[in-house]
Design a protein around this motif. Sequence first.
Motif, PDB file in Angstrom:
ATOM      1  N   MET A 154       0.851  -1.207   0.000  1.00 11.46           N
ATOM      2  CA  MET A 154       0.000   0.000   0.000  1.00 11.46           C
ATOM      3  C   MET A 154       0.882   1.250   0.000  1.00 11.46           C
ATOM      4  O   MET A 154       1.928   1.280   0.627  1.00 11.46           O
ATOM      5  N   SER A 155       0.420   2.297  -0.750  1.00  9.73           N
ATOM      6  CA  SER A 155       1.244   3.510  -0.807  1.00  9.73           C
ATOM      7  C   SER A 155       1.176   4.257   0.536  1.00  9.73           C
ATOM      8  O   SER A 155       0.273   4.041   1.336  1.00  9.73           O
ATOM      9  N   SER A 156       2.146   5.172   0.731  1.00  7.44           N
ATOM     10  CA  SER A 156       2.184   5.924   1.996  1.00  7.44           C
ATOM     11  C   SER A 156       0.963   6.825   2.086  1.00  7.44           C
ATOM     12  O   SER A 156       0.482   7.332   1.067  1.00  7.44           O
ATOM     13  N   PRO A 157       0.491   7.092   3.291  1.00  6.30           N
ATOM     14  CA  PRO A 157      -0.601   8.066   3.432  1.00  6.30           C
ATOM     15  C   PRO A 157      -0.104   9.459   3.043  1.00  6.30           C
ATOM     16  O   PRO A 157       1.098   9.725   3.087  1.00  6.30           O
ATOM     17  N   ASP A 167      -6.980  10.750  -1.476  1.00  6.32           N
ATOM     18  CA  ASP A 167      -7.817   9.605  -1.087  1.00  6.32           C
ATOM     19  C   ASP A 167      -7.471   9.070   0.288  1.00  6.32           C
ATOM     20  O   ASP A 167      -8.313   8.495   0.973  1.00  6.32           O
ATOM     21  N   ASN A 168      -6.216   9.224   0.629  1.00 10.38           N
ATOM     22  CA  ASN A 168      -5.742   8.659   1.895  1.00 10.38           C
ATOM     23  C   ASN A 168      -4.851   9.696   2.592  1.00 10.38           C
ATOM     24  O   ASN A 168      -3.630   9.562   2.661  1.00 10.38           O
ATOM     25  N   LYS A 176       5.695  21.548   1.901  1.00 11.81           N
ATOM     26  CA  LYS A 176       5.963  21.820   0.479  1.00 11.81           C
ATOM     27  C   LYS A 176       6.140  20.516  -0.313  1.00 11.81           C
ATOM     28  O   LYS A 176       6.566  20.530  -1.454  1.00 11.81           O
ATOM     29  N   ASP A 177       5.856  19.375   0.323  1.00 12.65           N
ATOM     30  CA  ASP A 177       6.069  18.091  -0.356  1.00 12.65           C
ATOM     31  C   ASP A 177       4.803  17.583  -1.035  1.00 12.65           C
ATOM     32  O   ASP A 177       4.779  16.452  -1.535  1.00 12.65           O
ATOM     33  N   GLY A 178       3.754  18.399  -0.986  1.00 21.44           N
ATOM     34  CA  GLY A 178       2.500  17.998  -1.622  1.00 21.44           C
ATOM     35  C   GLY A 178       1.781  16.893  -0.857  1.00 21.44           C
ATOM     36  O   GLY A 178       0.905  16.215  -1.405  1.00 21.44           O
ATOM     37  N   ILE A 179       2.147  16.708   0.392  1.00 26.86           N
ATOM     38  CA  ILE A 179       1.500  15.655   1.198  1.00 26.86           C
ATOM     39  C   ILE A 179       0.216  16.235   1.804  1.00 26.86           C
ATOM     40  O   ILE A 179       0.237  17.300   2.427  1.00 26.86           O
ATOM     41  N   THR A 232     -10.127   5.808   9.697  1.00 27.69           N
ATOM     42  CA  THR A 232      -9.422   7.048   9.348  1.00 27.69           C
ATOM     43  C   THR A 232     -10.361   8.216   9.008  1.00 27.69           C
ATOM     44  O   THR A 232      -9.998   9.101   8.262  1.00 27.69           O
ATOM     45  N   THR A 233     -11.563   8.199   9.592  1.00 30.28           N
ATOM     46  CA  THR A 233     -12.428   9.359   9.352  1.00 30.28           C
ATOM     47  C   THR A 233     -12.550  10.169  10.633  1.00 30.28           C
ATOM     48  O   THR A 233     -12.382   9.640  11.729  1.00 30.28           O
TER      49      THR A 233
END
Length: 474
Positions: A1-4, A8-9, A33-36, A411-412
């Motif tokens: 699974m990709s990092s949160p 979507d996540n 600034k990493d777009g996270i 995660t809500t």
Amino acid sequence: MSSPGTADNPLRVAIIGSGPSGFYAADALLKNKDGIIVEVDMFERLLTPFGLVRGGVAPDHQKIKNVTKLYDRTAGHENFRFYGNVEFGTDITHAEMTDRYHQIVYAVGAQTDKQLGIPGEDLAGSHAATEFVAWYNGHPDYRHLTFDLSHETAIVIGNGNVAMDVTRILASSPEELAKTDIADYALEALRESKVKRIVMLGRRGIAQAAFTNPELKEFGELEEAQVIVSEEDVMLDPLSTNYLTDSGDRSAEKNVSMLQDYYEIPHDPDKPKAIVMRFLVSPTKFEGDGKVEQVEIVHNELYLNDRGTLRPRATETFETIDAGIVFRSIGYRGVPLPGVPFFDKWGIIPNVDGRVTDTHEGEFVPGDYAVGWIKRGPSGIIGTNKPDSIETVKNMLEDLAEGGHYNPTQTTRAAVEDLLNERNVRFITFADWQKIDEIEVAKGEEAGRPRVKFTDPAEMMALLESSEAQPSGD
Ligand code: NAP
């Protein structure tokens, strides 16, 4: 699974504590600034935010409190939520957090005081300065405390900026205090105070004092008090002279020259109060019949230790000072959080650059982070916390790619709120706080003060409930 950290996540982060370090961490996360994509939920034990800005900064230092305008901006971010009146470990446990958040940031500060470890420290009339500060600032946990201000002499131990704040509040006139946001009950008690002489005890010399220049300058501006310092104390010893020459410590130099100036000022008979600044003395015991009546002190001399620091060493000369109250102001200390590692020796959560470790110099606990005083110990001004929090956040975001996070199943936001609702925890939103804030400021305007603080949580809660019950007017 990709990092949160995607739309979507989103990366879900819980910040425990709402003081400056917590807000700087929230800001750095939300503006990364990493777009996270980050969602921040901030939890606070009290109904009100801002930690020591509300409960620690002296009431006559209003300008410093303007920093909350920046925190308001952070709180206005669409991905930020505030949950006041929620206690970590009681209302929501560490395990429940890890099932709802990818990362947790501890920003709980240092909530207790250091001990002197001398006889009589627990006598009535011997108080932690931290308690007095919390009391005059209207902290709900300390509002019921009482301080016996009926004796003419009070002693303050230590000469850091907290000691300076406590001394200045004791030495201020009621008129000076009435212009501030000091808690109403404290204003009344200080109005009746008989304290005329506040003796500050610094264990080292004038060139090693922990206070900063503006705080020392303020002593000279008080309406009713003058500074008394002895000739013996303002004369520099050879070790301190060398230190000032070699170190280029401008702040220490300025302190020394200001103290020498205070020494030169003639006694002003119109000023009824005195701030007596003593140096090179340490308390050795407090004595009295059921309460503090005397403080025994020992004179110190300086020596250069093997790390090149000038330290105090006791001599054989003792002295006794009569006093009715003592404030111990020798530094704050962190307290452990349930389910979170703690390094008792230093009173902090063990960590490396904000990454929590299971023990001091132990293994990392992926997903747990620390900022502020619980990370580095109780030092520095409010602004010091900004780079400190930025460092932790940088590491949090870097760790994501390495799996440095929890794997929550719920995660809500609703999952958190449902849990709190199930437990009948009436959490305070930022909008709730803004209502309280508005009323405090309005009451302050009527009284010519920056604000009149609510100090009773039940009163704040009743106010929120009554405003909820009011028709909306649509
Ligand atoms: P602090 O600055 O660390 O001062 C502690 C004081 O206690 C020092 O004078 C220290 O002496 C003394 N001390 C420590 N152990 C002692 C002992 N066993 N016996 C006698 N004296 C002892 O701590 P603080 O005043 O609690 O302040 C905490 C931080 O908040 C500081 O960084 C401070 O500048 C900051 N603060 C800033 C403001 C402001 O900006 N206006 C206001 C309040 C606090 P030594 O120096 O000899 O160790």
